[in-house]
Design an enzyme around this catalytic site. Structure first.
Site, PDB file in Angstrom:
ATOM      1  N   LYS A   1       0.839  -1.213   0.000  1.00  0.00           N
ATOM      2  CA  LYS A   1       0.000   0.000   0.000  1.00  0.00           C
ATOM      3  C   LYS A   1       0.870   1.258   0.000  1.00  0.00           C
ATOM      4  CE  LYS A   1      -1.425   1.532   4.084  1.00  0.00           C
ATOM      5  NZ  LYS A   1      -1.188   2.883   4.619  1.00  0.00           N
ATOM      6  N   ASN A   2       1.843   1.310   0.916  1.00  0.00           N
ATOM      7  CA  ASN A   2       2.593   2.564   1.054  1.00  0.00           C
ATOM      8  C   ASN A   2       3.504   2.830  -0.145  1.00  0.00           C
ATOM      9  OD1 ASN A   2       1.258   3.066   3.385  1.00  0.00           O
ATOM     10  ND2 ASN A   2       2.909   2.458   4.763  1.00  0.00           N
TER      11      ASN A   2
ATOM     12  N   CYS B   1      -4.602   8.358   9.087  1.00  0.00           N
ATOM     13  CA  CYS B   1      -4.915   7.804  10.409  1.00  0.00           C
ATOM     14  C   CYS B   1      -4.508   8.780  11.508  1.00  0.00           C
ATOM     15  CB  CYS B   1      -4.183   6.469  10.604  1.00  0.00           C
ATOM     16  SG  CYS B   1      -5.012   5.069   9.824  1.00  0.00           S
TER      17      CYS B   1
ATOM     18  N   ARG C   1       1.436  14.565  13.149  1.00  0.00           N
ATOM     19  CA  ARG C   1       1.843  14.366  11.740  1.00  0.00           C
ATOM     20  C   ARG C   1       1.983  15.689  10.973  1.00  0.00           C
ATOM     21  NH1 ARG C   1      -1.122   9.161   9.217  1.00  0.00           N
ATOM     22  NH2 ARG C   1       0.948   8.772   8.388  1.00  0.00           N
TER      23      ARG C   1
ATOM     24  N   ASP D   1       4.597   0.647  12.327  1.00  0.00           N
ATOM     25  CA  ASP D   1       3.362   0.058  11.792  1.00  0.00           C
ATOM     26  C   ASP D   1       3.096  -1.352  12.341  1.00  0.00           C
ATOM     27  OD1 ASP D   1       2.840   2.285  10.082  1.00  0.00           O
ATOM     28  OD2 ASP D   1       4.518   1.603   8.874  1.00  0.00           O
TER      29      ASP D   1
ATOM     30  N   ARG E   1      -8.510   0.184   4.748  1.00  0.00           N
ATOM     31  CA  ARG E   1      -7.568   1.139   4.151  1.00  0.00           C
ATOM     32  C   ARG E   1      -6.323   0.440   3.628  1.00  0.00           C
ATOM     33  NH1 ARG E   1      -7.347   6.734   7.233  1.00  0.00           N
ATOM     34  NH2 ARG E   1      -5.980   7.017   5.482  1.00  0.00           N
TER      35      ARG E   1
HETATM   36  N1  EPU Z   1       7.396  14.342  10.574  1.00  0.00           N
HETATM   37  C1  EPU Z   1       7.550  15.664  10.900  1.00  0.00           C
HETATM   38  N2  EPU Z   1       7.444  16.593   9.910  1.00  0.00           N
HETATM   39  C2  EPU Z   1       7.208  16.252   8.620  1.00  0.00           C
HETATM   40  C3  EPU Z   1       7.051  14.897   8.292  1.00  0.00           C
HETATM   41  C4  EPU Z   1       7.160  13.950   9.291  1.00  0.00           C
HETATM   42  O1  EPU Z   1       7.766  16.012  12.069  1.00  0.00           O
HETATM   43  O2  EPU Z   1       7.109  17.135   7.772  1.00  0.00           O
HETATM   44  C5  EPU Z   1       7.483  13.332  11.637  1.00  0.00           C
HETATM   45  C6  EPU Z   1       6.141  12.598  11.857  1.00  0.00           C
HETATM   46  O3  EPU Z   1       5.259  13.340  12.664  1.00  0.00           O
HETATM   47  C7  EPU Z   1       6.578  11.314  12.469  1.00  0.00           C
HETATM   48  C8  EPU Z   1       7.933  11.055  11.794  1.00  0.00           C
HETATM   49  O4  EPU Z   1       8.355  12.306  11.240  1.00  0.00           O
HETATM   50  O5  EPU Z   1       6.793  11.501  13.834  1.00  0.00           O
HETATM   51  C9  EPU Z   1       7.892  10.023  10.689  1.00  0.00           C
HETATM   52  O6  EPU Z   1       6.897  10.365   9.747  1.00  0.00           O
HETATM   53  P1  EPU Z   1       7.018   9.977   8.231  1.00  0.00           P
HETATM   54  O7  EPU Z   1       6.983  11.213   7.427  1.00  0.00           O
HETATM   55  O8  EPU Z   1       8.166   9.036   8.059  1.00  0.00           O
HETATM   56  O9  EPU Z   1       5.668   9.184   8.028  1.00  0.00           O
HETATM   57  P2  EPU Z   1       4.651   9.289   6.817  1.00  0.00           P
HETATM   58  O10 EPU Z   1       5.404   9.387   5.539  1.00  0.00           O
HETATM   59  O11 EPU Z   1       3.595  10.280   7.114  1.00  0.00           O
HETATM   60  C10 EPU Z   1       4.643   6.751   6.313  1.00  0.00           C
HETATM   61  C11 EPU Z   1       3.614   5.679   6.232  1.00  0.00           C
HETATM   62  C12 EPU Z   1       3.105   5.347   7.610  1.00  0.00           C
HETATM   63  C13 EPU Z   1       4.272   4.908   8.471  1.00  0.00           C
HETATM   64  C14 EPU Z   1       5.379   5.989   8.459  1.00  0.00           C
HETATM   65  C15 EPU Z   1       6.637   5.555   9.198  1.00  0.00           C
HETATM   66  C16 EPU Z   1       2.544   6.061   4.112  1.00  0.00           C
HETATM   67  C17 EPU Z   1       1.324   6.423   3.396  1.00  0.00           C
HETATM   68  N3  EPU Z   1       2.491   6.124   5.424  1.00  0.00           N
HETATM   69  O12 EPU Z   1       3.989   7.859   6.885  1.00  0.00           O
HETATM   70  O13 EPU Z   1       2.213   4.260   7.434  1.00  0.00           O
HETATM   71  O14 EPU Z   1       3.831   4.699   9.774  1.00  0.00           O
HETATM   72  O15 EPU Z   1       5.740   6.304   7.103  1.00  0.00           O
HETATM   73  O16 EPU Z   1       7.199   4.448   8.595  1.00  0.00           O
HETATM   74  O17 EPU Z   1       3.538   5.684   3.494  1.00  0.00           O
HETATM   75  C18 EPU Z   1       0.411   2.880   7.936  1.00  0.00           C
HETATM   76  O18 EPU Z   1       0.628   2.252   6.878  1.00  0.00           O
HETATM   77  O19 EPU Z   1      -0.378   2.443   8.823  1.00  0.00           O
HETATM   78  C19 EPU Z   1       1.080   4.148   8.180  1.00  0.00           C
HETATM   79  C20 EPU Z   1       0.634   5.051   9.047  1.00  0.00           C
END
Ligand code: EPU
Length: 430
Positions: free
Chosen positions: A22-23, A116, A121, A304, A396
Site C-alpha cells: 500500500k505505502n 490515520c 503528523r 506500523d 484502508r
Molecule cells: N514528521 C515531521 N514533519 C514532517 C514529516 C514527518 O515532524 O514534515 C514526523 C512525523 O510526525 C513522524 C515522523 O516524522 O513523527 C515520521 O513520519 P514519516 O513522514 O516518516 O511518516 P509518513 O510518511 O507520514 C509513512 C507511512 C506510515 C508509516 C510511516 C513511518 C505512508 C502512506 N504512510 O507515513 O504508514 O507509519 O511512514 O514508517 O507511506 C500505515 O501504513 O499504517 C502508516 C501510518
C-alpha cells in the site's frame, strides 16, 4: 459500514501470497503525475486508500483504468491543479501531490492532508524542502496554495528521516533544474521502490536506500511499466497472526531482509523463524515470552507493527514494554485490548504489558488501520466471539484480509454493521 465477527481459538497455519505494498503504491501514485505518457502498474493492492488516491487523481483529470488486475494511468490529460477537502482528507499522501503538481503545471492548491489519527503528523519538512526547491507555499483557510516558476535543485536536510518527505521531495526534485541532495533521508524500502519507479520513467536518482540521495534533475519523465513489490507490513501482520494463535505461517513473495527486526524480536520472544530467498516462516507452537520493543525508522522495528506486536505480547508470559518513538498517540488498541482481558497500561510513550494466559472475545472498535489489525489478531487468539467495529480503517490497507485469514484456518466473517446491531439487540437480555 461493516463489522468483522471472529470466532477465536484456531491456530493459523499455512502459506500466504502477500498482496502489493500500500505505502509503496501510494507514493508511486503521487509521482505518476510527473509522467508525460501512460503508466502501467502491476500488483497494486485494491484497498480503500488506493481507491481514494485514484479518485483524487481522476478529479485532477487523470485517465484511470483497472484491467485484469493491473492499473493503467495516463496523467498527460490533467486539467486541474487543485482538489477539494472531501477528496484530500481521507489520505495522508494526497499532500505528496503538491510537489509533482508544481513540477508539472507550476501551481497547486490542496487542503491539509488527513490519514490515520496516530499523532500530530506535521508537514513542515515537506514545506521547507519545497521552499528550498524554489516554491512559495502559503496556508490559506486550511489549504496549501503553492506556486513555482522554475524548480531548482537544492541541498535538503531532515531533522528526522521522514519517509513521506523523502518520497515527496525526491519526486519533485526529479524535474528540478540541477542537482538536489537529500541528507538524513529515510531508508525505508518504499523510498527505494519509488526511486526505482522514477528512474524507470527516466529520472536520475542515486543513493536511495541510504541516508544521502542525489537527484540529477531531468527535462521530462516518460510513461513506464512497473510492478509494486509485496507489502512488508501485511506480511508482518500475517506472521504475527500465526504467532498470536500458536500457529505456523509462511509469507511468500517477500524480501526476508525487510522482516529482520520483526523476526529477531519474535525469536527473542521464543518463536522459531526460518527464511529463504523470498519467503519467511514463523512458528510459535508454545507460549511466547515477554520482551522489550522500541520502534525506530527502518531498519529498526516498524511503528506500523507496534500495535499488532503489542496484541501478540498481551498473551506472552511475563512483562513486555513497547516503546513508540515515531507517533505520540498510536495507542488506540490499548483500551480495546484491555476490554478483551489484556493487562496493558500507558506510561509516557511506552505500553507496559503484563502477559495474560487467555483473552476473551468482546465487542471492540478499531481506531486506526493497525489498531484494527491488532484487534482482529487478538480476536483470532481469544476465547469465544469478538466483534471488531469500524472495519473501514482496516480496509484502508489490508487486501482480502478476512479471506486470507480464513484460508489459514481463521473464522472471520464480514457483516453489515446494521445487520449485526439488529441481531445483537434481539439477543440482549431485556
Ligand atoms: N514528521 C515531521 N514533519 C514532517 C514529516 C514527518 O515532524 O514534515 C514526523 C512525523 O510526525 C513522524 C515522523 O516524522 O513523527 C515520521 O513520519 P514519516 O513522514 O516518516 O511518516 P509518513 O510518511 O507520514 C509513512 C507511512 C506510515 C508509516 C510511516 C513511518 C505512508 C502512506 N504512510 O507515513 O504508514 O507509519 O511512514 O514508517 O507511506 C500505515 O501504513 O499504517 C502508516 C501510518
Amino acid at each position: 459500514m461493516d463489522v468483522l465477527r471472529i470466532i477465536g481459538g484456531n491456530p493459523l497455519r499455512g502459506e500466504v501470497d502477500v498482496p502489493g505494498s500500500k505505502n509503496a503504491a501510494l507514493a508511486i501514485l503521487s509521482s505518476v503525475l510527473l509522467a508525460e505518457g501512460p503508466v502501467a502498474l502491476h500488483n497494486v493492492p485494491n484497498v480503500s486508500d488506493i481507491r481514494d488516491k485514484l479518485a483524487l487523481l481522476e478529479r485532477l483529470g487523470a485517465q484511470i483504468e483497472w484491467r485484469e488486475g493491473s492499473l493503467f494511468i495516463d496523467c498527460t490529460t490533467i486539467t486541474s491543479h487543485e482538489a477539494d477537502e472531501e477528496s484530500v482528507r481521507p489520505i495522508r499522501t494526497s499532500f505528496y501531490l503538491l510537489g509533482p503538481l508544481l513540477a508539472r503545471v507550476g501551481r497547486a492548491k490542496l487542503p491539509a492532508p488527513g490519514g490515520c489519527k496516530i499523532g500530530a503528523r506535521p508537514v513542515d519538512y515537506h514545506l521547507k524542502g519545497l521552499a528550498l526547491l524554489g516554491a512559495t507555499v502559503d496556508l490559506i483557510n486550511g489549504s496549501y496554495h503553492a506556486q513555482a516558476g522554475e524548480l531548482v535543485g537544492a541541498e535538503i536536510y531532515f531533522d528526522f528521516p521522514s519517509a513521506g518527505a523523502t518520497q515527496h521531495l525526491m519526486s519533485t526534485a526529479a524535474l528540478a533544474r540541477g542537482v538536489t541532495v537529500i541528507d538524513n533521508a529515510a531508508v525505508e524500502p518504499e523510498v527505494t521502490t519509488l526511486a526505482e519507479f522514477l528512474n524507470r520513467m527516466g529520472a536520475r536518482i542515486e543513493g536511495a536506500g541510504t541516508s544521502k540521495i542525489t537527484i540529477q534533475g531531468v527535462e521530462r519523465l516518460t510513461g513506464c511499466e512497473f510492478r509494486v513489490p509485496e507489502d512488508r507490513l501485511q506480511a508482518g501482520t500475517y506472521l504475527l497472526a500465526g504467532a498470536i494463535t500458536k500457529g505456523d505461517i509462511t509469507v511468500r513473495g517477500v524480501m526476508p531482509e525487510h522482516q529482520t527486526s520483526l523476526v529477531s524480536k519474535l525469536r527473542e520472544a521464543n518463536a522459531e523463524a526460518f527464511e529463504g530467498s523470498d519467503w519467511v516462516r514463523v512458528s510459535a507452537p508454545g507460549r511466547l515470552r515477554g520482551i522489550r520493543i522500541k520502534t525506530m525508522p527502518y531498519p529498526g522495528f516498524p511503528t506500523d507493527m507496534q500495535q499488532v506486536m503489542a496484541a501478540t505480547l498481551a498473551l506472552a508470559a511475563g512483562t513486555s514494554v513497547v516503546e513508540e518513538t515515531i507517533y505520540e498517540s498510536r495507542i488506540g488498541h490499548v483500551t480495546e485490548l484491555n476490554r478483551m482481558g489484556a493487562k496493558m497500561s500507558l506510561e509516557g510513550r511506552s505500553t507496559l504489558i503484563e502477559g495474560v494466559p487467555h483473552l476473551k472475545g468482546a465487542v471492540v472498535e478499531a481506531s486506526d488501520l493497525r489498531a484494527g489489525a491488532a484487534l482482529v489478531l487478538a480476536g483470532l487468539a481469544a476465547e469465544g466471539e469478538t466483534v471488531v467495529r469500524n472495519v473501514h480503517f482496516i480496509d484502508r490497507g489490508y487486501e482480502r484480509f478476512e479471506s486470507i485469514l480464513n484460508s489459514l484456518g481463521g473464522d472471520v466473517e464480514r457483516i453489515p454493521a446494521a445487520e449485526w446491531e439488529r441481531a445483537a439487540s434481539l439477543t440482549e437480555p431485556t
